[in-house]
Scaffold this motif. Structure first.
Motif, PDB file in Angstrom:
ATOM      1  N   SER A 133       0.870  -1.182   0.000  1.00  0.00           N
ATOM      2  CA  SER A 133       0.000   0.000   0.000  1.00  0.00           C
ATOM      3  C   SER A 133       0.906   1.232   0.000  1.00  0.00           C
ATOM      4  CB  SER A 133      -0.938  -0.066   1.206  1.00  0.00           C
ATOM      5  OG  SER A 133      -1.878   0.974   1.145  1.00  0.00           O
ATOM      6  N   ALA A 134       0.465   2.306   0.629  1.00  0.00           N
ATOM      7  CA  ALA A 134       1.225   3.561   0.519  1.00  0.00           C
ATOM      8  C   ALA A 134       2.693   3.399   0.926  1.00  0.00           C
ATOM      9  CB  ALA A 134       0.558   4.625   1.386  1.00  0.00           C
ATOM     10  N   GLY A 135       2.935   2.774   2.070  1.00  0.00           N
ATOM     11  CA  GLY A 135       4.303   2.666   2.580  1.00  0.00           C
ATOM     12  C   GLY A 135       5.159   1.742   1.727  1.00  0.00           C
ATOM     13  N   GLY A 136       4.640   0.551   1.457  1.00  0.00           N
ATOM     14  CA  GLY A 136       5.414  -0.440   0.702  1.00  0.00           C
ATOM     15  C   GLY A 136       5.730   0.033  -0.707  1.00  0.00           C
ATOM     16  N   LEU A 137       4.740   0.632  -1.333  1.00  0.00           N
ATOM     17  CA  LEU A 137       4.933   1.130  -2.694  1.00  0.00           C
ATOM     18  C   LEU A 137       5.990   2.235  -2.718  1.00  0.00           C
ATOM     19  CD1 LEU A 137       3.735   0.612  -5.492  1.00  0.00           C
ATOM     20  CD2 LEU A 137       2.108   2.454  -5.046  1.00  0.00           C
ATOM     21  N   GLU A 185       1.467  -8.663  -1.223  1.00  0.00           N
ATOM     22  CA  GLU A 185       0.245  -8.022  -0.747  1.00  0.00           C
ATOM     23  C   GLU A 185      -0.820  -9.089  -0.495  1.00  0.00           C
ATOM     24  OE1 GLU A 185      -0.915  -5.060   0.396  1.00  0.00           O
ATOM     25  OE2 GLU A 185      -2.730  -6.238   0.667  1.00  0.00           O
ATOM     26  N   ARG A 186      -1.333  -9.088   0.735  1.00  0.00           N
ATOM     27  CA  ARG A 186      -2.341 -10.074   1.134  1.00  0.00           C
ATOM     28  C   ARG A 186      -3.630  -9.926   0.331  1.00  0.00           C
ATOM     29  NH1 ARG A 186      -3.960  -8.941   7.061  1.00  0.00           N
ATOM     30  NH2 ARG A 186      -4.655  -7.121   5.954  1.00  0.00           N
ATOM     31  N   GLU A 187      -3.992  -8.672   0.047  1.00  0.00           N
ATOM     32  CA  GLU A 187      -5.247  -8.460  -0.685  1.00  0.00           C
ATOM     33  C   GLU A 187      -5.055  -8.767  -2.172  1.00  0.00           C
ATOM     34  OE1 GLU A 187      -7.793  -5.206   0.069  1.00  0.00           O
ATOM     35  OE2 GLU A 187      -6.730  -4.668   1.890  1.00  0.00           O
ATOM     36  N   GLY A 191      -2.568 -11.247  -3.332  1.00  0.00           N
ATOM     37  CA  GLY A 191      -3.094 -12.458  -2.701  1.00  0.00           C
ATOM     38  C   GLY A 191      -1.990 -13.279  -2.053  1.00  0.00           C
ATOM     39  N   ALA A 192      -0.873 -12.632  -1.723  1.00  0.00           N
ATOM     40  CA  ALA A 192       0.271 -13.336  -1.117  1.00  0.00           C
ATOM     41  C   ALA A 192       0.447 -12.847   0.314  1.00  0.00           C
ATOM     42  CB  ALA A 192       1.535 -13.075  -1.935  1.00  0.00           C
ATOM     43  N   GLU A 193       0.047 -13.675   1.259  1.00  0.00           N
ATOM     44  CA  GLU A 193       0.084 -13.249   2.667  1.00  0.00           C
ATOM     45  C   GLU A 193       1.305 -13.835   3.370  1.00  0.00           C
ATOM     46  OE1 GLU A 193      -3.423 -14.135   4.910  1.00  0.00           O
ATOM     47  OE2 GLU A 193      -2.536 -13.374   6.770  1.00  0.00           O
ATOM     48  N   ALA A 251       5.733  -3.415   5.845  1.00  0.00           N
ATOM     49  CA  ALA A 251       4.826  -2.276   5.607  1.00  0.00           C
ATOM     50  C   ALA A 251       3.391  -2.789   5.679  1.00  0.00           C
ATOM     51  CB  ALA A 251       5.124  -1.654   4.249  1.00  0.00           C
ATOM     52  N   THR A 252       3.085  -3.486   6.774  1.00  0.00           N
ATOM     53  CA  THR A 252       1.820  -4.229   6.846  1.00  0.00           C
ATOM     54  C   THR A 252       0.666  -3.439   7.470  1.00  0.00           C
ATOM     55  OG1 THR A 252       2.656  -5.262   8.857  1.00  0.00           O
ATOM     56  CG2 THR A 252       2.840  -6.542   6.829  1.00  0.00           C
ATOM     57  N   GLY A 253       0.925  -2.217   7.907  1.00  0.00           N
ATOM     58  CA  GLY A 253      -0.186  -1.371   8.352  1.00  0.00           C
ATOM     59  C   GLY A 253      -0.904  -1.894   9.584  1.00  0.00           C
ATOM     60  N   VAL A 280      -1.395  15.389   9.481  1.00  0.00           N
ATOM     61  CA  VAL A 280      -2.662  14.675   9.262  1.00  0.00           C
ATOM     62  C   VAL A 280      -3.668  15.663   8.693  1.00  0.00           C
ATOM     63  CG1 VAL A 280      -4.561  13.432  10.369  1.00  0.00           C
ATOM     64  CG2 VAL A 280      -2.255  13.161  11.251  1.00  0.00           C
ATOM     65  N   TRP A 281      -4.453  15.215   7.724  1.00  0.00           N
ATOM     66  CA  TRP A 281      -5.567  16.050   7.285  1.00  0.00           C
ATOM     67  C   TRP A 281      -6.844  15.234   7.397  1.00  0.00           C
ATOM     68  CZ3 TRP A 281      -3.327  12.908   3.738  1.00  0.00           C
ATOM     69  CH2 TRP A 281      -4.177  12.239   2.859  1.00  0.00           C
ATOM     70  N   THR A 282      -7.949  15.941   7.488  1.00  0.00           N
ATOM     71  CA  THR A 282      -9.238  15.258   7.475  1.00  0.00           C
ATOM     72  C   THR A 282     -10.276  16.184   6.849  1.00  0.00           C
ATOM     73  OG1 THR A 282     -11.008  14.301   8.839  1.00  0.00           O
ATOM     74  CG2 THR A 282      -9.607  15.923   9.918  1.00  0.00           C
TER      75      THR A 282
END
Ligand SMILES: Cc1cc2nc3c(=O)[nH]c(=O)nc-3n(C[C@H](O)[C@H](O)[C@H](O)COP(=O)(O)OP(=O)(O)OC[C@H]3O[C@@H](n4cnc5c(N)ncnc54)[C@H](O)[C@@H]3O)c2cc1C
Length: 408
Positions: A11-15, A34-36, A78-80, A107-109, A321-323
Protein backbone atom coordinates in the motif's frame (compact mmCIF):
# COMPACT_ATOMS: atom_id res chain seq x y z
CA UNK A 1 14.09 -17.44 -5.01
CA UNK A 2 15.92 -14.60 -3.20
CA UNK A 3 14.85 -10.99 -3.65
CA UNK A 4 17.34 -8.19 -3.13
CA UNK A 5 14.55 -6.27 -1.42
CA UNK A 6 11.39 -7.98 -0.22
CA UNK A 7 8.57 -5.66 0.86
CA UNK A 8 5.59 -6.99 2.80
CA UNK A 9 2.48 -4.87 2.28
CA UNK A 10 1.89 -3.09 -1.04
CA UNK A 11 0.00 0.00 0.00
CA UNK A 12 1.23 3.56 0.52
CA UNK A 13 4.30 2.67 2.58
CA UNK A 14 5.41 -0.44 0.70
CA UNK A 15 4.93 1.13 -2.69
CA UNK A 16 6.96 4.18 -1.65
CA UNK A 17 9.88 1.92 -0.74
CA UNK A 18 9.88 0.30 -4.19
CA UNK A 19 9.44 3.59 -6.01
CA UNK A 20 12.08 5.30 -3.89
CA UNK A 21 14.58 2.56 -4.67
CA UNK A 22 14.01 2.88 -8.42
CA UNK A 23 14.15 6.66 -8.22
CA UNK A 24 17.62 6.34 -6.69
CA UNK A 25 18.68 4.11 -9.60
CA UNK A 26 18.45 0.76 -7.81
CA UNK A 27 18.52 -2.02 -10.40
CA UNK A 28 18.25 -5.05 -8.10
CA UNK A 29 15.20 -7.28 -7.70
CA UNK A 30 12.24 -6.04 -5.68
CA UNK A 31 9.38 -8.31 -4.61
CA UNK A 32 6.22 -6.73 -3.20
CA UNK A 33 3.85 -9.01 -1.29
CA UNK A 34 0.24 -8.02 -0.75
CA UNK A 35 -2.34 -10.07 1.13
CA UNK A 36 -5.25 -8.46 -0.69
CA UNK A 37 -6.10 -9.26 -4.29
CA UNK A 38 -6.61 -5.59 -5.22
CA UNK A 39 -3.79 -3.64 -6.87
CA UNK A 40 -2.35 -1.06 -4.45
CA UNK A 41 -4.97 1.51 -3.42
CA UNK A 42 -5.22 4.50 -1.16
CA UNK A 43 -7.17 4.48 2.09
CA UNK A 44 -8.14 8.13 2.79
CA UNK A 45 -10.86 8.15 0.07
CA UNK A 46 -12.46 5.05 1.62
CA UNK A 47 -14.16 7.11 4.33
CA UNK A 48 -14.81 10.08 2.03
CA UNK A 49 -15.21 10.00 -1.77
CA UNK A 50 -15.62 6.23 -2.14
CA UNK A 51 -17.94 5.91 0.85
CA UNK A 52 -20.20 8.75 -0.23
CA UNK A 53 -20.27 7.53 -3.85
CA UNK A 54 -18.53 10.47 -5.54
CA UNK A 55 -15.74 8.15 -6.71
CA UNK A 56 -15.97 4.67 -8.17
CA UNK A 57 -13.77 2.36 -6.04
CA UNK A 58 -11.14 1.96 -8.77
CA UNK A 59 -10.35 5.67 -8.58
CA UNK A 60 -8.68 4.97 -5.21
CA UNK A 61 -5.95 2.95 -6.93
CA UNK A 62 -2.55 4.40 -6.21
CA UNK A 63 -1.01 3.64 -9.62
CA UNK A 64 -2.13 2.58 -13.09
CA UNK A 65 -1.23 -0.87 -14.40
CA UNK A 66 1.35 0.76 -16.69
CA UNK A 67 2.97 2.58 -13.77
CA UNK A 68 3.16 -0.64 -11.79
CA UNK A 69 4.71 -2.44 -14.77
CA UNK A 70 7.26 0.35 -15.17
CA UNK A 71 8.35 -0.20 -11.57
CA UNK A 72 9.92 -3.48 -12.60
CA UNK A 73 8.94 -5.17 -9.33
CA UNK A 74 7.51 -8.63 -8.77
CA UNK A 75 4.14 -7.60 -7.32
CA UNK A 76 2.37 -10.61 -5.84
CA UNK A 77 -1.27 -10.02 -4.96
CA UNK A 78 -3.09 -12.46 -2.70
CA UNK A 79 0.27 -13.34 -1.12
CA UNK A 80 0.08 -13.25 2.67
CA UNK A 81 3.28 -13.42 4.72
CA UNK A 82 2.78 -15.93 7.54
CA UNK A 83 6.15 -16.47 9.23
CA UNK A 84 9.59 -14.90 9.33
CA UNK A 85 13.04 -16.36 9.99
CA UNK A 86 15.23 -13.31 10.62
CA UNK A 87 18.65 -15.03 10.94
CA UNK A 88 17.89 -17.26 7.93
CA UNK A 89 16.65 -14.30 5.81
CA UNK A 90 13.58 -16.33 4.86
CA UNK A 91 9.88 -15.59 4.81
CA UNK A 92 7.06 -18.11 4.47
CA UNK A 93 3.76 -17.28 2.80
CA UNK A 94 0.39 -18.57 4.00
CA UNK A 95 0.39 -21.04 1.07
CA UNK A 96 3.74 -22.48 2.21
CA UNK A 97 5.95 -20.78 -0.39
CA UNK A 98 9.33 -19.84 1.07
CA UNK A 99 11.05 -16.67 -0.16
CA UNK A 100 14.58 -15.51 0.57
CA UNK A 101 15.65 -11.88 0.85
CA UNK A 102 18.73 -9.75 1.32
CA UNK A 103 16.75 -6.88 2.85
CA UNK A 104 13.20 -7.04 4.20
CA UNK A 105 10.85 -4.09 4.64
CA UNK A 106 7.70 -4.52 6.71
CA UNK A 107 4.83 -2.28 5.61
CA UNK A 108 1.82 -4.23 6.85
CA UNK A 109 -0.19 -1.37 8.35
CA UNK A 110 -3.03 -1.98 10.80
CA UNK A 111 -6.05 -4.16 11.44
CA UNK A 112 -9.20 -2.37 12.56
CA UNK A 113 -9.84 -2.82 16.28
CA UNK A 114 -13.15 -4.27 17.39
CA UNK A 115 -15.02 -3.88 20.65
CA UNK A 116 -13.67 -6.51 23.06
CA UNK A 117 -15.42 -9.83 23.37
CA UNK A 118 -18.14 -9.23 20.79
CA UNK A 119 -18.30 -11.38 17.69
CA UNK A 120 -19.10 -9.57 14.45
CA UNK A 121 -22.80 -9.46 13.63
CA UNK A 122 -24.66 -8.38 10.50
CA UNK A 123 -25.03 -4.62 10.38
CA UNK A 124 -21.81 -4.01 12.36
CA UNK A 125 -18.88 -2.62 10.39
CA UNK A 126 -15.26 -1.61 10.65
CA UNK A 127 -13.41 0.30 7.92
CA UNK A 128 -9.91 -0.41 6.73
CA UNK A 129 -10.06 -1.90 3.24
CA UNK A 130 -11.75 -1.23 -0.09
CA UNK A 131 -14.06 -4.21 0.56
CA UNK A 132 -14.96 -2.76 3.99
CA UNK A 133 -15.83 0.54 2.32
CA UNK A 134 -18.16 -1.13 -0.20
CA UNK A 135 -19.88 -3.16 2.56
CA UNK A 136 -20.23 -0.11 4.77
CA UNK A 137 -21.66 1.98 1.93
CA UNK A 138 -24.29 -0.68 1.24
CA UNK A 139 -25.05 -0.86 4.97
CA UNK A 140 -25.39 2.92 5.28
CA UNK A 141 -27.67 3.13 2.25
CA UNK A 142 -29.94 0.47 3.74
CA UNK A 143 -30.01 1.97 7.24
CA UNK A 144 -32.05 4.72 8.82
CA UNK A 145 -30.30 5.01 12.17
CA UNK A 146 -26.52 4.79 12.29
CA UNK A 147 -24.38 4.74 15.42
CA UNK A 148 -20.66 5.41 15.09
CA UNK A 149 -18.52 4.21 17.99
CA UNK A 150 -15.48 6.45 18.35
CA UNK A 151 -14.92 10.10 17.42
CA UNK A 152 -11.39 9.88 16.07
CA UNK A 153 -10.56 10.90 12.49
CA UNK A 154 -12.22 7.84 11.01
CA UNK A 155 -15.34 7.93 13.19
CA UNK A 156 -15.89 11.64 12.56
CA UNK A 157 -15.40 11.25 8.80
CA UNK A 158 -17.78 8.31 8.64
CA UNK A 159 -20.35 10.22 10.70
CA UNK A 160 -20.09 13.18 8.32
CA UNK A 161 -20.42 10.93 5.28
CA UNK A 162 -23.39 9.05 6.74
CA UNK A 163 -25.07 12.33 7.60
CA UNK A 164 -24.42 13.53 4.04
CA UNK A 165 -26.26 10.42 2.85
CA UNK A 166 -29.22 11.58 4.91
CA UNK A 167 -28.95 9.09 7.78
CA UNK A 168 -29.77 9.75 11.44
CA UNK A 169 -26.32 9.64 12.99
CA UNK A 170 -25.26 9.28 16.61
CA UNK A 171 -21.60 9.25 17.62
CA UNK A 172 -20.50 7.86 20.99
CA UNK A 173 -17.10 8.79 22.33
CA UNK A 174 -15.56 8.22 25.78
CA UNK A 175 -13.49 11.44 25.70
CA UNK A 176 -14.87 14.91 26.32
CA UNK A 177 -14.36 16.06 22.71
CA UNK A 178 -14.10 14.53 19.26
CA UNK A 179 -10.56 14.22 17.89
CA UNK A 180 -9.20 15.21 21.28
CA UNK A 181 -5.76 13.64 20.76
CA UNK A 182 -5.26 15.42 17.45
CA UNK A 183 -6.88 18.82 18.05
CA UNK A 184 -6.87 19.34 21.82
CA UNK A 185 -9.97 20.45 23.75
CA UNK A 186 -10.58 23.93 22.29
CA UNK A 187 -10.48 22.92 18.63
CA UNK A 188 -12.16 19.62 19.50
CA UNK A 189 -15.08 21.69 20.79
CA UNK A 190 -15.17 23.53 17.44
CA UNK A 191 -15.39 20.23 15.64
CA UNK A 192 -18.16 19.10 18.00
CA UNK A 193 -20.10 22.25 17.08
CA UNK A 194 -19.62 21.54 13.36
CA UNK A 195 -21.05 18.04 13.75
CA UNK A 196 -23.92 19.15 15.95
CA UNK A 197 -24.88 21.92 13.51
CA UNK A 198 -25.07 19.32 10.77
CA UNK A 199 -27.47 17.25 12.80
CA UNK A 200 -25.12 14.63 14.27
CA UNK A 201 -26.07 13.58 17.79
CA UNK A 202 -22.69 13.62 19.49
CA UNK A 203 -22.50 11.85 22.85
CA UNK A 204 -19.12 12.58 24.42
CA UNK A 205 -18.01 11.23 27.83
CA UNK A 206 -19.94 8.16 26.76
CA UNK A 207 -18.00 4.90 26.54
CA UNK A 208 -19.60 2.16 24.46
CA UNK A 209 -19.40 -1.25 26.09
CA UNK A 210 -20.76 -3.47 23.34
CA UNK A 211 -23.31 -4.12 20.65
CA UNK A 212 -26.81 -5.45 21.08
CA UNK A 213 -28.27 -7.81 18.52
CA UNK A 214 -31.19 -9.99 17.64
CA UNK A 215 -31.13 -13.03 15.39
CA UNK A 216 -27.53 -12.29 14.39
CA UNK A 217 -28.29 -8.66 13.42
CA UNK A 218 -27.14 -5.59 15.24
CA UNK A 219 -29.88 -3.63 16.99
CA UNK A 220 -27.88 -1.05 18.86
CA UNK A 221 -24.94 0.02 21.00
CA UNK A 222 -24.85 -0.36 24.76
CA UNK A 223 -23.12 2.40 26.69
CA UNK A 224 -21.42 2.29 30.11
CA UNK A 225 -24.53 3.71 31.77
CA UNK A 226 -26.50 0.69 30.53
CA UNK A 227 -28.45 2.70 27.94
CA UNK A 228 -28.94 1.20 24.49
CA UNK A 229 -28.76 3.43 21.42
CA UNK A 230 -30.87 1.78 18.74
CA UNK A 231 -29.25 1.36 15.31
CA UNK A 232 -29.75 -0.41 12.00
CA UNK A 233 -26.03 -0.01 11.28
CA UNK A 234 -23.13 0.36 13.72
CA UNK A 235 -19.65 1.44 12.72
CA UNK A 236 -16.92 0.58 15.18
CA UNK A 237 -14.13 3.12 14.64
CA UNK A 238 -12.01 2.63 17.73
CA UNK A 239 -8.57 2.65 16.16
CA UNK A 240 -6.19 0.14 14.68
CA UNK A 241 -3.87 -2.58 15.85
CA UNK A 242 -0.52 -3.09 14.07
CA UNK A 243 -0.61 -6.09 11.71
CA UNK A 244 2.21 -7.96 13.42
CA UNK A 245 0.53 -11.21 14.59
CA UNK A 246 2.49 -13.20 12.00
CA UNK A 247 5.77 -11.85 13.40
CA UNK A 248 5.27 -13.39 16.86
CA UNK A 249 8.25 -15.65 17.52
CA UNK A 250 10.37 -14.02 14.80
CA UNK A 251 12.67 -12.43 17.38
CA UNK A 252 11.75 -8.90 16.27
CA UNK A 253 10.75 -6.60 19.12
CA UNK A 254 7.00 -5.98 18.94
CA UNK A 255 5.46 -3.31 21.13
CA UNK A 256 2.34 -1.87 19.56
CA UNK A 257 4.17 -2.01 16.26
CA UNK A 258 7.53 -3.19 14.95
CA UNK A 259 10.13 -1.49 17.12
CA UNK A 260 12.87 0.23 15.09
CA UNK A 261 15.77 2.56 15.70
CA UNK A 262 15.86 6.12 14.39
CA UNK A 263 16.80 4.82 10.93
CA UNK A 264 13.70 2.60 10.87
CA UNK A 265 15.80 -0.56 11.29
CA UNK A 266 14.21 -3.35 13.33
CA UNK A 267 17.04 -5.92 13.04
CA UNK A 268 19.97 -6.52 10.70
CA UNK A 269 18.52 -6.27 7.16
CA UNK A 270 14.96 -5.71 8.45
CA UNK A 271 13.20 -2.33 8.31
CA UNK A 272 9.64 -1.15 8.93
CA UNK A 273 7.65 1.76 7.49
CA UNK A 274 4.21 3.32 7.76
CA UNK A 275 1.47 2.63 10.29
CA UNK A 276 3.15 -0.55 11.55
CA UNK A 277 6.53 1.01 12.40
CA UNK A 278 7.44 2.27 15.87
CA UNK A 279 10.59 4.21 15.07
CA UNK A 280 13.14 6.15 17.07
CA UNK A 281 13.10 3.65 19.94
CA UNK A 282 16.21 3.62 22.10
CA UNK A 283 17.36 3.84 25.70
CA UNK A 284 14.60 5.57 27.68
CA UNK A 285 12.23 5.96 24.75
CA UNK A 286 9.63 3.66 23.31
CA UNK A 287 9.75 5.49 19.98
CA UNK A 288 6.84 6.84 17.97
CA UNK A 289 4.29 5.24 15.70
CA UNK A 290 2.44 7.53 13.29
CA UNK A 291 -0.81 6.62 11.60
CA UNK A 292 -1.07 9.01 8.74
CA UNK A 293 -0.87 8.89 5.00
CA UNK A 294 1.95 11.36 4.58
CA UNK A 295 4.19 9.48 6.97
CA UNK A 296 3.67 6.21 5.10
CA UNK A 297 5.09 7.73 1.91
CA UNK A 298 7.81 9.76 3.59
CA UNK A 299 9.01 6.85 5.70
CA UNK A 300 8.96 4.54 2.68
CA UNK A 301 11.06 7.00 0.69
CA UNK A 302 13.38 7.48 3.67
CA UNK A 303 14.02 3.74 4.01
CA UNK A 304 14.67 3.45 0.27
CA UNK A 305 17.29 6.19 0.59
CA UNK A 306 18.72 4.64 3.75
CA UNK A 307 19.13 1.26 2.05
CA UNK A 308 21.19 2.93 -0.68
CA UNK A 309 23.27 5.02 1.72
CA UNK A 310 21.56 8.21 0.59
CA UNK A 311 19.61 9.16 3.75
CA UNK A 312 20.86 12.38 5.27
CA UNK A 313 20.38 11.44 8.92
CA UNK A 314 17.88 9.77 11.25
CA UNK A 315 14.18 9.74 10.35
CA UNK A 316 12.62 12.76 12.09
CA UNK A 317 9.35 13.73 10.42
CA UNK A 318 7.01 16.50 11.40
CA UNK A 319 3.68 14.65 11.67
CA UNK A 320 0.97 15.79 9.29
CA UNK A 321 -2.66 14.67 9.26
CA UNK A 322 -5.57 16.05 7.29
CA UNK A 323 -9.24 15.26 7.48
CA UNK A 324 -12.33 16.37 5.53
CA UNK A 325 -15.67 16.61 7.31
CA UNK A 326 -18.79 18.46 6.16
CA UNK A 327 -16.77 20.28 3.52
CA UNK A 328 -14.28 21.48 6.11
CA UNK A 329 -10.64 20.59 5.60
CA UNK A 330 -8.70 20.36 8.85
CA UNK A 331 -4.91 20.02 8.63
CA UNK A 332 -2.60 19.44 11.55
CA UNK A 333 1.15 19.82 11.30
CA UNK A 334 3.02 18.73 14.42
CA UNK A 335 0.94 18.03 17.50
CA UNK A 336 -1.49 19.75 19.84
CA UNK A 337 -0.52 18.21 23.19
CA UNK A 338 -2.84 18.31 26.21
CA UNK A 339 -2.30 21.62 27.99
CA UNK A 340 -0.80 23.43 24.99
CA UNK A 341 -1.81 27.06 24.53
CA UNK A 342 -3.83 27.27 21.33
CA UNK A 343 -4.12 30.67 19.64
CA UNK A 344 -5.72 31.82 16.44
CA UNK A 345 -2.79 33.22 14.48
CA UNK A 346 -4.65 34.08 11.24
CA UNK A 347 -8.31 34.27 10.24
CA UNK A 348 -11.17 33.85 12.71
CA UNK A 349 -13.18 31.21 14.48
CA UNK A 350 -16.38 33.00 13.51
CA UNK A 351 -15.69 32.52 9.80
CA UNK A 352 -14.51 28.96 10.45
CA UNK A 353 -11.41 29.77 8.43
CA UNK A 354 -8.28 30.10 10.49
CA UNK A 355 -4.79 28.96 11.35
CA UNK A 356 -4.16 28.11 15.00
CA UNK A 357 -0.79 27.73 16.70
CA UNK A 358 -0.20 25.31 19.57
CA UNK A 359 2.55 26.40 21.92
CA UNK A 360 4.06 24.45 24.80
CA UNK A 361 6.82 25.83 27.01
CA UNK A 362 7.20 28.82 24.68
CA UNK A 363 7.77 26.53 21.70
CA UNK A 364 5.57 26.14 18.65
CA UNK A 365 4.67 22.44 18.50
CA UNK A 366 1.64 22.40 16.22
CA UNK A 367 -0.08 24.37 13.48
CA UNK A 368 -3.72 23.66 12.69
CA UNK A 369 -5.41 24.89 9.53
CA UNK A 370 -9.19 25.07 9.37
CA UNK A 371 -10.36 25.58 5.81
CA UNK A 372 -7.06 27.37 5.16
CA UNK A 373 -4.87 25.17 2.96
CA UNK A 374 -3.20 28.14 1.23
CA UNK A 375 -2.25 29.77 4.52
CA UNK A 376 -0.72 26.55 5.78
CA UNK A 377 1.91 26.08 3.09
CA UNK A 378 4.76 27.35 5.23
CA UNK A 379 3.60 25.72 8.46
CA UNK A 380 5.73 22.66 8.26
CA UNK A 381 8.88 24.61 7.58
CA UNK A 382 8.10 26.70 10.63
CA UNK A 383 7.86 23.59 12.77
CA UNK A 384 10.94 21.99 11.27
CA UNK A 385 12.82 25.19 11.91
CA UNK A 386 11.87 25.35 15.59
CA UNK A 387 12.01 21.61 16.28
CA UNK A 388 15.65 21.22 17.40
CA UNK A 389 15.73 24.09 19.88
CA UNK A 390 12.81 25.46 21.90
CA UNK A 391 12.19 28.97 20.59
CA UNK A 392 9.04 31.02 20.15
CA UNK A 393 8.05 31.46 16.50
CA UNK A 394 8.49 34.98 15.15
CA UNK A 395 4.91 35.04 13.82
CA UNK A 396 3.45 35.15 17.33
CA UNK A 397 5.24 38.43 17.96
CA UNK A 398 3.85 40.13 14.87
CA UNK A 399 0.40 38.59 14.39
CA UNK A 400 -2.58 39.52 16.57
CA UNK A 401 -3.71 36.35 18.30
CA UNK A 402 -6.76 34.99 20.10
CA UNK A 403 -5.92 32.60 22.91
CA UNK A 404 -8.31 29.67 23.07
CA UNK A 405 -6.85 27.63 25.85
CA UNK A 406 -3.88 26.98 28.15
CA UNK A 407 -0.84 29.02 29.14
CA UNK A 408 1.80 29.66 26.52
C1 LIG B 1 -10.63 4.73 5.87
C2 LIG B 1 -9.35 5.44 6.15
C3 LIG B 1 -9.25 6.82 5.96
C4 LIG B 1 -8.06 7.48 6.22
N1 LIG B 1 -8.00 8.83 6.04
C5 LIG B 1 -6.84 9.49 6.28
C6 LIG B 1 -6.75 10.89 6.10
O1 LIG B 1 -7.71 11.55 5.74
N2 LIG B 1 -5.56 11.49 6.33
C7 LIG B 1 -4.44 10.79 6.75
O2 LIG B 1 -3.38 11.39 6.96
N3 LIG B 1 -4.50 9.46 6.94
C8 LIG B 1 -5.67 8.79 6.72
N4 LIG B 1 -5.75 7.44 6.89
C9 LIG B 1 -4.54 6.71 7.33
C10 LIG B 1 -3.68 6.30 6.14
O3 LIG B 1 -4.46 5.75 5.13
C11 LIG B 1 -2.63 5.31 6.62
O4 LIG B 1 -1.77 6.01 7.50
C12 LIG B 1 -1.84 4.68 5.48
O5 LIG B 1 -2.69 3.91 4.67
C13 LIG B 1 -0.73 3.80 6.02
O6 LIG B 1 -0.09 3.16 4.96
P1 LIG B 1 0.70 1.80 5.20
O7 LIG B 1 1.24 1.43 3.86
O8 LIG B 1 1.63 1.94 6.33
O9 LIG B 1 -0.39 0.74 5.69
P2 LIG B 1 -1.70 0.23 4.99
O10 LIG B 1 -2.28 1.27 4.12
O11 LIG B 1 -2.55 -0.33 6.08
O12 LIG B 1 -1.19 -0.97 4.07
C14 LIG B 1 -0.67 -2.15 4.60
C15 LIG B 1 -0.84 -3.25 3.56
O13 LIG B 1 -0.19 -4.42 4.03
C16 LIG B 1 -1.00 -5.55 3.69
N5 LIG B 1 -0.66 -6.64 4.62
C17 LIG B 1 -0.90 -6.71 5.96
N6 LIG B 1 -0.44 -7.85 6.47
C18 LIG B 1 0.12 -8.53 5.44
C19 LIG B 1 0.78 -9.79 5.34
N7 LIG B 1 0.97 -10.57 6.42
N8 LIG B 1 1.22 -10.20 4.13
C20 LIG B 1 1.03 -9.41 3.01
N9 LIG B 1 0.41 -8.21 3.05
C21 LIG B 1 -0.02 -7.78 4.26
C22 LIG B 1 -2.42 -5.03 3.86
O14 LIG B 1 -3.34 -5.82 3.14
C23 LIG B 1 -2.29 -3.62 3.34
O15 LIG B 1 -2.61 -3.51 1.97
C24 LIG B 1 -6.93 6.75 6.67
C25 LIG B 1 -7.03 5.37 6.88
C26 LIG B 1 -8.22 4.71 6.62
C27 LIG B 1 -8.32 3.22 6.85
Amino acid sequence: MTADVLVVGASAGGLAVAEGLRRHGFTGTITLLEREREPPYDRPPLSKQVLDGRWPPERAQLRTGAELDALGADLRLGAEAAALDVPGHRLTLRDGTVLGYRTLVLATGLHARRLPGRPPVAGAYTLRSLGDSARLRAGLLAARRVVVVGAGVLGCEIAATARGLGREVTVVEPAAHPLLGLLGPALGAELAALHTEHGVRLLTDTPATGLTGEAGRVTGVRTASGAVLPADAVVVAVGGRPATDWLAGSGLTLDDGVVCDDRCRAAPDVYAVGDVARFGAGPGTRGVRLENRTNATEQGLYVAAELLGAARGPYRPVPYVWTDQFGTRIQVHGTVPAGAAVRIAEGSLRERKFVAHAVTGGRLVGVVGWNSPGRLRTARALLTAVAPAPAPPSTTATTPTTTLTGDP
